[in-house]
Design an enzyme around this catalytic site. Structure first.
Site, PDB file in Angstrom:
ATOM      1  N   THR A   1      18.974   6.856  -5.937  1.00  0.00           N
ATOM      2  CA  THR A   1      18.729   5.786  -6.903  1.00  0.00           C
ATOM      3  C   THR A   1      17.698   6.303  -7.898  1.00  0.00           C
ATOM      4  OG1 THR A   1      19.331   4.193  -5.206  1.00  0.00           O
ATOM      5  CG2 THR A   1      18.150   3.321  -7.101  1.00  0.00           C
ATOM      6  N   HIS A   2      18.044   7.390  -8.549  1.00  0.00           N
ATOM      7  CA  HIS A   2      17.178   8.023  -9.534  1.00  0.00           C
ATOM      8  C   HIS A   2      17.913   8.067 -10.862  1.00  0.00           C
ATOM      9  CE1 HIS A   2      15.282  10.439  -5.938  1.00  0.00           C
ATOM     10  NE2 HIS A   2      15.080   9.138  -5.841  1.00  0.00           N
ATOM     11  N   ASN A   3      18.241   6.905 -11.394  1.00  0.00           N
ATOM     12  CA  ASN A   3      18.897   6.827 -12.697  1.00  0.00           C
ATOM     13  C   ASN A   3      17.806   6.806 -13.759  1.00  0.00           C
ATOM     14  OD1 ASN A   3      20.048   4.680 -10.606  1.00  0.00           O
ATOM     15  ND2 ASN A   3      21.766   5.732 -11.532  1.00  0.00           N
TER      16      ASN A   3
END
Lengths: 572, 247
Positions: free
Chosen positions: A501-503
């Protein structure tokens, strides 16, 4: 009929790390702040039944309800974008604390190279090293300028760690000692030292010892219970906004926190200033206008972009010409370049752990090694993490062996406590044709267009993943693994399997209003009383988990908002 | 803290959950998260009191969604995915089919938290599931098709087939050798396999992982409050705990 409320100093859309930090800093200095959070209230008592893999990790208890809002995705502009109907590649946080509740707590600082990536790459390798469609740019701030804010975030959260031998200069030590070492971590340490690399303990927001922060918040030590990622912490040992910054804001009496409040528009006038926000109370359906002198968007990456585009603020990005800024430079993370090793004579407590437990090296991160002979720029850290392997999700088996039946059963039962993995947090570079815009077809629960993501892995990513997979396998070999499986080919980006979850990106920071959306205080170039905080400001994604850098930028933005509150005008 | 014998039993009977809750209310405010963790009485949970002396039936093992025939097919198919062997029990014994029945009866079966708005288009596999059918509908259709395919291929229903024949049917679904118009055969197989793993290894409160034997088989200790004492040490086998142990 829209209900209009009295004006306040500051209104915040989204109360996670960004919103919590802004709220605590501003209210401590006397400003009246309204925090609007579309999800529910959260508190530590919510998590007494949290050791439930099915409910939290597999059914996504803490994540946003996709039936109400999601994104659409396509690999390239020739494809039809289709909705992400179920979770896979990344997870939207939901409720008070946002994604800051269900994170693992791995808290890094981006490298000095990251903030000046374009100039430093050209200086060392020449212009031709950068492909023509790779849109990397400097961030409009240096590591040294950001260092005090990293420090502030780490002291607030009580980060447990030891100095990174290859990182940027630190003004102070980490506030708490490093986490405990498991036998497998020591194996990684020894192996990487043998290979002349520079291992250190992962900086952790899961406290290694009891800690009281400068705001007077006391938290207990981590119990290594192995339920961090996708879970809330029942001990409050893992730093999250609900147990750190939000209570500080609330104690001032200046913070008006409203949950179930879904912000849909930033309201603005002909003078190019924001007037406040329009939100819906989702418990009553009522539409409410909250006027404010300063508006701060502190939502997740996609929603920050969505709010700006739906509110018609800033120039939307146009991929054909590479002009415009809102939605530009969406980037992700390249994590699949990894390897697993099987140890036939050793067993490990793989079921135990903590979200930020592990060892890491930065020898192949940023520009810490010579890229003259490789076909990519940047890199990533390599690590062995011990986040706790839970039984539904973790069933390691040899590559190519059956995935069901007798052989699968035998393999998965034998491998589970005898397999260790080493993997990369590969950096992700932006490209002209990777971006976020509004989807022309699909809508959210209020009829507002969803965000459309256009993104795929590039040659840079494939080369990087091959490189890190090989290095990971080398480390496992040095650790004594009897059998090693590593990634062969990265393949296309697939939204169905979890990666990180590293957008990042979409409202990027920089020194030039033509090529960036916000300045280095995260103040909108096109609207001086609007600040946009979060990983949306990243001009590319580095080879680290992003939260440490998000936290630093939020403290920087808080300082900017105070300055703006006093003097007005553009801050940079 | 007074430590006379009389209070000992009462003290150890305070569950961790209640302890945390009460202390949380008492402290409140700024200490919110933290300091409590350090004073939790580790290892004082005593769940003996929670066990009834009388042996009672497991009323949880009845059907909320499947017909009896569908249930039998799922029970047989999941047992092939995870068969009983010398390592320990298989899906049947661990109650996996009951787990699946109960899951499909609830919000998961209705895809309640998935984006199910039209329009529906066929997409690339990288874009994920794009069908209009809900999981419970997929199961109904797929189980009927599995029966049809078993009859076509072996002239018998799925549950009457030999283990090898059942494996062949499942393989043909897994590899999309079965051509179906309404659903993807391999998509169904993947769903069935995921649900099997969930039924083997989720907390027993959901109806599978009977008596935590799924966890025991792989030395997974379930819901332990703390591993602080073992994290630095060698491999440790522990008797598992469930969420029930923390009530």
């Amino acid at each position: 009929m829209v209900k209009k409320l009295p004006k306040v100093d500051v209104v915040i859309a989204g109360v996670g790390w960004g919103g919590g930090i802004i709220a605590s800093e501003l209210t401590k200095q006397g400003l009246d702040v309204v925090g609007l959070e579309k999800g529910q209230e959260r508190k530590t008592e919510d998590y007494y039944m949290v050791h439930d893999e099915l409910r939290y990790a597999i059914r996504y208890e803490l994540m946003q309800d996709l039936s109400k809002d999601t994104i659409t995705f396509r690999g390239n502009e020739r494809m039809r974008a289709l909705p992400m109907r179920q979770y896979g590649s990344f997870l939207f946080g939901d409720g008070l604390g946002g994604a800051g509740v269900h994170w693992n707590g791995q808290t890094f600082r981006f490298l000095p190279y990251d903030f000046e990536i374009r100039s430093r790459t050209i200086d060392r390798y020449g212009k031709d090293k950068i492909p023509s469609d790779m849109t990397i740019q400097d961030w409009g701030i240096t590591y040294d300028e950001l260092e005090p804010y990293f420090n502030k975030f780490e002291k607030m959260a009580g980060i447990s760690g030891e100095e990174n031998p290859l990182g940027g200069k630190r003004s102070e030590k980490y506030p708490t000692k490093p986490m405990k070492h498991s036998p497998q971590m020591d194996m990684f340490k020894k192996a990487t030292e043998n290979l002349n690399y520079h291992p250190y303990t992962i900086p952790s927001a899961n406290l290694s010892e009891a800690y009281t922060n400068p705001d007077g918040i006391s938290r207990a030590a981590c119990q290594y219970c192995a339920f961090c990622e996708r879970f809330g912490c029942e001990y409050g040992a893992k730093a999250d906004p609900v147990v750190t910054v939000i209570p500080v804001a609330e104690k001032t009496g200046k913070f008006d926190l409203r949950t179930h409040s879904w912000v849909r528009r930033v309201l603005h006038n002909k003078d190019g200033k924001a007037n406040g926000v329009l939100y819906t109370d989702i418990t009553t359906g009522e539409e409410i206008e909250q006027p404010a002198d300063v508006v701060v968007l502190t939502s997740y990456v996609f929603n920050n972009v969505k709010l700006l585009l739906n509110s018609k603020i800033g120039k939307p990005y146009d991929s054909a010409t590479g002009t415009g800024v809102i939605g530009k430079n969406y980037a992700y993370q390249v994590v699949k370049g990894a390897a697993s090793g099987y140890f036939k004579d050793e067993k490990f407590n793989n079921f135990a752990g903590a979200g930020a437990l592990g060892m890491v090296i930065d020898d192949f991160n940023g520009d810490n090694f010579d890229h003259s002979d490789v076909d990519f720029i940047h890199g990533g850290y390599l690590s062995l993490t011990q986040t706790g392997q839970r039984p539904i999700a973790s069933n390691p088996i040899p590559k190519g062996s059956p995935v069901w039946g007798k052989e699968f059963k035998n393999n998965s039962l034998n491998y589970i406590n005898q397999t260790l993995s080493v993997g990369a947090m590969g950096a992700s570079m932006p490209y002209q044709h990777h971006y976020l815009d509004l989807d022309p077809v699909y809508k959210d629960t209020f009829g507002d267009p969803l965000i459309r993501m256009t993104y795929d892995f590039e040659k840079q990513d494939r080369k990087l993943a091959n490189f890190t997979a090989k290095k990971s396998a080398d480390i496992l070999k040095e650790m004594g693994a009897d059998k090693i499986d590593s990634m062969d080919e990265l393949g296309p980006y697939n939204i169905t399997n979890y990666q990180s979850t590293h957008n990042t990106g979409g409202v990027i920071m920089g020194a030039d209003p033509e090529t960036s959306a916000v300045n280095n205080y995260l103040q909108m170039w096109d609207m001086e009383n609007l600040f946009v905080v979060g990983a949306s400001a990243f001009a590319h994604n580095g080879g680290y988990n992003p939260t440490g850098t998000v936290g630093a930028l939020a403290y920087r933005a808080a300082e900017g908002i105070m300055k703006y509150h006093k003097n007005g005008g553009m801050l940079a | 803290m007074a430590d006379d014998g009389k209070n000992q039993e009462e003290k150890t009977d305070i569950s961790r959950r209640k302890f945390l809750r009460n202390s949380g209310y008492a402290v409140g405010g700024l200490a919110v998260g933290g300091v409590l963790g350090g004073v939790i009485p580790w290892g004082t949970d005593d769940d003996k009191k929670n066990r009834t002396a009388k042996q009672s039936q497991n009323y949880n093992q009845a059907l909320m969604f499947f017909t009896q025939a569908e249930f039998n097919t799922v029970d047989a198919a999941t047992e092939r995915i995870f068969p009983n062997d010398e390592n320990g029990p298989g899906a049947h014994e661990l109650g996996v089919a009951f787990f699946i029945d109960h899951q499909l009866a609830g919000s998961y079966g209705f895809n309640a938290r998935d984006y199910m708005q039209p329009p529906f288009f066929h997409g690339e596999k990288e874009q994920g599931y794009q069908g209009r059918l809900k999981r419970r509908e997929i199961f109904k259709i797929a189980l009927r098709e599995m029966q049809n395919y078993s009859h076509q291929t072996f002239k018998k229903g799925f549950t009457e087939l030999t283990e090898e024949q059942q494996d062949k049917v499942l393989q043909d679904f897994q590899k999309d050798n079965v051509k179906l118009t309404t659903i993807s055969a391999s998509g169904f197989f993947d769903l069935l396999r995921s649900l099997t793993l969930e039924g083997l290894y989720s907390d027993p409160l959901y109806g599978g992982n009977r008596d935590m034997d799924g966890w025991r088989m792989r030395n997974y200790p379930g819901s332990q409050m703390s591993y602080t004492k073992i994290i630095e040490g060698e491999f440790k086998e522990m008797e598992p705990k469930s969420l029930r142990d923390h009530m």
